[in-house]
Design an enzyme around this catalytic site. Structure first.
Site, short mmCIF file in Angstrom:
data_model
loop_
_atom_site.label_atom_id
_atom_site.label_comp_id
_atom_site.label_asym_id
_atom_site.label_seq_id
_atom_site.Cartn_x
_atom_site.Cartn_y
_atom_site.Cartn_z
N ASP A 74 33.33 39.18 42.44
CA ASP A 74 32.02 38.43 42.14
C ASP A 74 31.30 38.92 41.10
O ASP A 74 31.38 40.20 41.00
CB ASP A 74 31.40 38.51 43.78
CG ASP A 74 30.51 39.88 43.59
OD1 ASP A 74 29.26 40.07 43.55
OD2 ASP A 74 31.19 41.10 44.06
N GLY A 114 30.86 50.84 43.59
CA GLY A 114 30.66 51.73 42.64
C GLY A 114 31.43 51.79 41.27
O GLY A 114 31.26 52.85 40.70
N ASP A 116 27.00 51.08 52.57
CA ASP A 116 27.29 52.31 51.80
C ASP A 116 26.48 52.72 50.81
O ASP A 116 25.30 52.09 50.70
CB ASP A 116 28.66 52.10 51.10
CG ASP A 116 28.37 51.11 50.03
OD1 ASP A 116 27.48 49.89 50.20
OD2 ASP A 116 29.13 51.00 48.87
N GLN A 167 34.46 54.48 47.73
CA GLN A 167 33.54 55.27 46.63
C GLN A 167 34.05 56.30 46.18
O GLN A 167 35.19 56.64 46.84
CB GLN A 167 32.19 55.24 47.69
CG GLN A 167 31.35 54.26 47.90
CD GLN A 167 30.56 53.38 46.46
OE1 GLN A 167 30.87 54.10 45.55
NE2 GLN A 167 30.13 52.32 46.75
N ASP A 199 27.11 41.02 51.22
CA ASP A 199 26.99 42.03 50.81
C ASP A 199 26.08 42.89 51.76
O ASP A 199 25.22 42.18 52.36
CB ASP A 199 26.50 42.21 49.41
CG ASP A 199 26.61 43.87 48.65
OD1 ASP A 199 26.80 44.56 49.59
OD2 ASP A 199 26.16 43.62 47.53
N SER A 200 26.29 44.07 51.92
CA SER A 200 25.43 44.73 53.04
C SER A 200 24.04 44.98 52.64
O SER A 200 23.16 45.32 53.47
CB SER A 200 26.04 46.04 53.26
OG SER A 200 26.00 46.83 52.12
N GLY A 201 23.62 44.89 51.41
CA GLY A 201 22.46 45.41 50.79
C GLY A 201 22.41 46.54 50.59
O GLY A 201 21.28 46.86 49.92
N GLY A 202 23.46 47.40 50.32
CA GLY A 202 23.13 49.00 50.22
C GLY A 202 23.04 49.23 48.86
O GLY A 202 22.07 49.72 48.09
#
Length: 375
Positions: free
Chosen positions: A267, A217, A147, A190, A93-96
Site C-alpha cells: 500500500d 518500519g 505497534d 519491526q 492499519d492500526s493507527g500506530g
C-alpha cells in the site's frame, strides 16, 4: 465465497509468489497493491472507479477514522464497507504509525499511547485492545496489530525497545482479536535496519501462528538496498503459507524489487498524492504536468492505455488544469496513476505465472528509462 480466511500460493518464480487470499467479501489476487482510503475515501476517486481499475482490496486507517467520524458512529451506520460503499475486502492499519509520528503530542507507555488529536486537541488513548476494538467496529477484513515504529536512523537500543514492545502488543492484540471467522489479524515485524532484531521479531511473531504477517518500519528514509536486505532476512523466516505485507511501499521500482524478495501485498499514498500534485505515472516513466513544456503537447499520457484518463486527455489540457488549480486535475491524474499501479500488478502476476518475472522487470525498467518518450 469462502467463509474462512485462506491464502493459497499458486506458483512462484524464484522468490516471487503468485497467490490468492480468499475471504467472505472476496478474493485478493497477489501480489496486490491496495489503494489507500485513509479516512474512508480514496482521495479524488469514486469507489466504482477504484473497483473498475482492478483493485481487490483497499486500506483504511484506524487513527483517522477514530477521530472523525468515530468508529462507533461508523458501526451504527453499518460498518465501513456500507459507509464508504466498498463491497470488497478492507484492510485497516492500526493507527500506530500516525500516532507515533505525533511526537510531542503523544505519550508512550507499556499500556499503550495517549495522544492529542491533530484536529481539535482532544486527548485519546490507544491501546492494543482499543485498536482491535476500533477495527472490529469498522468491520474490516484484515486488521493490524498496534505497534511502535521508529524513524531511521535510530540507535540499536531504540530499535530493540520498540521491537520488543511491539511483540508484547502483538500478543495482546491476538487475544483481543480472538476467533473471528473469515477475518485475519496480521502481526508486524519491526527491528529497524538491524538484521538480528528483524530475525527476533519475525521468529517471535511466527510462533504466534497468525493468519498473516506485515513488515513495518521500512521505507522511512533508509536506502533501498537496506530495505531489500531486511526483506531478505524477514521473508526467509516468515511462513510460506501465509501472506506477507510490506507496509507503506511504495514506488513502482520498490514494488518490483520487493516482489522478487517474496512480498505479496503493498500500500502507499504515492499514486493518489502525486496525482493531486500534477505528477503522472506511466509505462514510459513519470510525467510532471506542471512543466511548461506540456502546455502545447496534444499527446495523451499513454495512447495505448485502457484507462480513459491516460488515453483520452491531452497533456496540454492536464497541464492547464494543474496550473489553473482545477479539482479535475487531481481527479484525472489520480485515476491515471491508480490505473498504472493496477496494470503493473497485473503484469507482475502474469509474469510470475509465466515464470518470466526477471525478464518482465528488465522490460519494464528499460521502458521507464526511455525518458525522452515521457517527460
Amino acid at each position: 465465497m469462502s467463509e474462512t480466511f485462506t491464502f493459497k500460493k499458486i506458483t512462484e518464480d524464484g522468490h516471487a509468489r503468485r497467490g490468492e487470499i480468499t475471504m467472505p467479501r472476496g478474493k485478493v489476487r497477489t501480489p496486490a497493491f491496495m489503494p489507500v482510503g485513509t479516512a474512508g475515501s480514496v482521495k479524488a476517486m469514486y469507489m466504482e472507479q477504484v473497483e473498475e481499475l482492478g483493485a481487490d482490496i483497499i486500506l483504511g486507517n484506524t487513527y483517522h477514522l477514530m477521530l472523525r467520524p468515530g468508529a462507533e458512529r461508523i458501526a451504527r451506520l453499518g460498518g465501513l464497507h456500507v459507509f464508504a460503499r466498498w463491497p470488497k475486502p478492507i484492510l485497516t492499519d492500526s493507527g500506530g504509525f500516525q500516532v507515533m509520528s505525533l511526537a510531542g503530542l503523544r505519550k508512550l507507555t507499556e499500556k499503550g499511547v495517549t495522544f492529542q488529536s491533530h484536529i481539535d486537541g482532544a486527548r485519546y488513548e490507544l491501546t492494543p485492545e482499543r485498536s482491535i476494538e476500533i477495527q472490529c467496529l469498522l468491520d474490516s477484513d484484515i486488521q493490524m496489530q498496534l505497534d511502535q515504529c521508529v524513524a531511521l536512523p535510530a540507535s540499536f537500543k531504540e530499535m530493540e525497545k520498540a521491537m520488543e514492545l511491539s511483540l508484547r502488543w502483538a500478543e495482546r492484540c491476538k487475544t483481543a482479536f480472538g476467533n473471528q471467522p473469515g477475518k485475519a489479524m496480521f502481526g508486524i515485524v519491526q527491528g529497524g535496519d538491524n538484521a538480528s532484531l528483524r530475525e527476533r521479531s519475525a521468529n517471535a511473531l511466527k510462533d504466534l501462528d497468525l493468519k498473516g504477517y506485515s513488515i513495518g518500519g521500512l521505507a522511512v528514509g533508509e536506502p533501498q538496498n537496506v530495505m531489500m536486505d531486511m526483506l531478505d532476512v524477514t521473508c526467509s523466516i516468515l511462513p510460506e503459507d501465509k501472506p506477507r505485507y510490506l507496509m507503506g511501499v511504495g514506488t513502482p521500482d520498490d514494488i518490483l524489487k520487493s516482489v522478487a524478495h517474496g512480498v505479496d501485498m503493498f500500500d502507499c499514498v504515492m499514486p493518489t498524492r502525486a496525482g493531486r500534485h500534477g505528477l503522472a505515472f506511466t509505462r514510459f516513466g513519470k510525467i510532471n504536468l506542471r512543466n511548461a513544456k506540456h502546455a502545447e503537447d496534444p499527446r495523451p499520457l499513454d495512447p495505448q492505455s485502457p484507462c480513459p484518463a491516460a488515453r483520452d486527455y491531452s497533456r496540454a489540457y492536464l497541464h492547464h488544469l494543474v496550473k489553473a488549480g482545477e479539482p479535475l486535475a487531481g481527479m484525472v491524474i489520480t485515476w491515471n496513476n491508480l490505473a498504472f499501479y493496477q496494470q503493473l500488478m497485473q503484469g507482475i502476476r502474469d509474469a510470475i505465472e509465466a515464470h518470466r518475472y526477471a525478464d518482465f522487470v528488465a522490460e519494464v525498467t528499460e521502458e521507464w528509462n526511455r525518458g525522452d518518450r515521457a517527460d
